[in-house]
Design a protein around this motif. Sequence first.
Motif, mmCIF file in Angstrom:
data_model
loop_
_atom_site.group_PDB
_atom_site.id
_atom_site.type_symbol
_atom_site.label_atom_id
_atom_site.label_comp_id
_atom_site.label_asym_id
_atom_site.label_seq_id
_atom_site.Cartn_x
_atom_site.Cartn_y
_atom_site.Cartn_z
ATOM 1 N N GLY A 41 0.800 -1.227 0.000
ATOM 2 C CA GLY A 41 0.000 0.000 0.000
ATOM 3 C C GLY A 41 0.830 1.272 0.000
ATOM 4 O O GLY A 41 0.296 2.376 0.161
ATOM 5 N N ALA A 42 2.150 1.164 -0.201
ATOM 6 C CA ALA A 42 3.033 2.338 -0.149
ATOM 7 C C ALA A 42 2.865 3.259 -1.363
ATOM 8 O O ALA A 42 3.328 4.397 -1.345
ATOM 9 N N GLY A 43 2.232 2.755 -2.416
ATOM 10 C CA GLY A 43 2.012 3.589 -3.596
ATOM 11 C C GLY A 43 2.848 3.204 -4.803
ATOM 12 O O GLY A 43 2.905 3.943 -5.795
ATOM 13 N N LYS A 44 3.457 2.025 -4.768
ATOM 14 C CA LYS A 44 4.361 1.609 -5.850
ATOM 15 C C LYS A 44 3.602 1.430 -7.177
ATOM 16 O O LYS A 44 3.984 1.994 -8.199
ATOM 17 N N SER A 45 2.544 0.618 -7.137
ATOM 18 C CA SER A 45 1.802 0.367 -8.382
ATOM 19 C C SER A 45 1.113 1.634 -8.878
ATOM 20 O O SER A 45 1.055 1.876 -10.088
ATOM 21 N N THR A 46 0.620 2.452 -7.952
ATOM 22 C CA THR A 46 -0.018 3.713 -8.371
ATOM 23 C C THR A 46 1.014 4.592 -9.086
ATOM 24 O O THR A 46 0.707 5.220 -10.101
ATOM 25 N N TYR A 55 -3.324 6.384 -14.908
ATOM 26 C CA TYR A 55 -3.971 7.442 -14.132
ATOM 27 C C TYR A 55 -3.323 8.777 -14.499
ATOM 28 O O TYR A 55 -2.138 8.826 -14.830
ATOM 29 N N HIS A 196 9.245 -7.232 -4.003
ATOM 30 C CA HIS A 196 9.148 -7.374 -2.553
ATOM 31 C C HIS A 196 10.320 -8.148 -1.969
ATOM 32 O O HIS A 196 10.651 -7.983 -0.804
HETATM 33 N N1 ATP Z 1 -8.011 2.797 -7.981
HETATM 34 C C1 ATP Z 1 -7.904 2.999 -6.667
HETATM 35 N N2 ATP Z 1 -8.931 3.508 -5.960
HETATM 36 C C2 ATP Z 1 -8.836 3.733 -4.625
HETATM 37 N N3 ATP Z 1 -7.716 3.476 -3.901
HETATM 38 C C3 ATP Z 1 -6.651 2.957 -4.558
HETATM 39 C C4 ATP Z 1 -6.679 2.682 -5.966
HETATM 40 N N4 ATP Z 1 -5.474 2.170 -6.339
HETATM 41 C C5 ATP Z 1 -4.734 2.111 -5.217
HETATM 42 N N5 ATP Z 1 -5.432 2.583 -4.159
HETATM 43 C C6 ATP Z 1 -4.924 2.720 -2.779
HETATM 44 O O1 ATP Z 1 -3.747 3.489 -2.848
HETATM 45 C C7 ATP Z 1 -2.779 2.999 -1.927
HETATM 46 C C8 ATP Z 1 -1.509 2.639 -2.690
HETATM 47 O O2 ATP Z 1 -1.788 1.466 -3.452
HETATM 48 P P1 ATP Z 1 -0.713 0.791 -4.402
HETATM 49 O O3 ATP Z 1 -1.376 -0.361 -5.062
HETATM 50 O O4 ATP Z 1 -0.112 1.840 -5.258
HETATM 51 O O5 ATP Z 1 0.373 0.314 -3.349
HETATM 52 P P2 ATP Z 1 1.575 -0.721 -3.566
HETATM 53 O O6 ATP Z 1 2.758 -0.111 -2.885
HETATM 54 O O7 ATP Z 1 1.718 -1.053 -4.986
HETATM 55 O O8 ATP Z 1 1.052 -1.955 -2.721
HETATM 56 P P3 ATP Z 1 1.340 -3.548 -2.917
HETATM 57 O O9 ATP Z 1 2.761 -3.748 -2.540
HETATM 58 O O10 ATP Z 1 0.401 -4.158 -1.932
HETATM 59 O O11 ATP Z 1 1.026 -3.886 -4.346
HETATM 60 C C9 ATP Z 1 -3.407 1.804 -1.222
HETATM 61 O O12 ATP Z 1 -3.929 2.240 0.014
HETATM 62 C C10 ATP Z 1 -4.512 1.378 -2.167
HETATM 63 O O13 ATP Z 1 -5.587 0.785 -1.477
#
Ligand code: ATP
Length: 244
Positions: A41-46, A55, A196
């Motif tokens: 949930g750190a925001g990597k995929s976003t 996005y 990871h």
């Molecule tokens: N489309 C969306 N709508 C609402 N919240 C979102 C959306 N995409 C991601 N989030 C939220 O944004 C935050 C970052 O998510 P993200 O998937 O970027 O994290 P991550 O670091 O890739 O996590 P992981 O290692 O679990 O894949 C999380 O709290 C997630 O629930």
Amino acid sequence: MSQPILEVNHLSKRFRGLLAVNDLSFHVNKGEILGVIGPNGAGKSTTFNLITGVYSPDTGEVKLNGQNITGLSPNEICKKGLSRTFQVTRPFGDMTVLQNVMVGAFLNTPNPRRAEQQALEMVEFVGLGDKKHAVARTLSIIDQRRLEFARSLATEPALLLLDEALAGLNAMEVEEAIELIWKVKDAGVTLVVIEHVMKVINTISNRVVVLNFGAKLAEGVPKEVMNNSAVIEAYLGKGFAQHA
Ligand SMILES: Nc1ncnc2c1ncn2[C@@H]1O[C@H](COP(=O)(O)OP(=O)(O)OP(=O)(O)O)[C@@H](O)[C@H]1O
């Protein structure tokens, strides 16, 4: 120093109340492998989704080879040389390996024969030559990962983003996947890798960016970053020790 291939400047993205990416800036040098790590949930995929046009950011900009690509569609960005793989592979299950890779190749050429030739080269490159006519959904997990690589490489990227490309692989398959990543790098492709497994990040990354709550927590060579007290704290209780 030469211009970075990718620059991410003050990127932010909010999902309703949640600040998923928070004023994030970093760069990627040509020819390197940059690791991106951070707790769930750190925001990597976003961040990947913002860079690749899935996005639009609320604030900030993304530059590829000095050119502003913020707000362009994923297709336009891919045509400019930035490709990615997905955390969950998405092959066209009823199509063959070769047909799947041709989908990527068609981005750069409308000519079916040229697309097929390019796809064949990529299928061989990733080690799926003898499975080129296999139906995608029948592939093992490692071969699905190979297919995902081939599909992305067929778009002829200068920069490739890998979103947990090694997830679900056993130890031997991880070694094979690392070999493939080296091979892609040796072919002149710059890579950004979300991963990871710390051992993998240590092995393959030239530099690492650590995210926590959408913001950059640390940046540096793997050894420095892994010994950073803020990074260790961010991972405490989240299995850092068992992965390290
Ligand atoms: N489309 C969306 N709508 C609402 N919240 C979102 C959306 N995409 C991601 N989030 C939220 O944004 C935050 C970052 O998510 P993200 O998937 O970027 O994290 P991550 O670091 O890739 O996590 P992981 O290692 O679990 O894949 C999380 O709290 C997630 O629930």
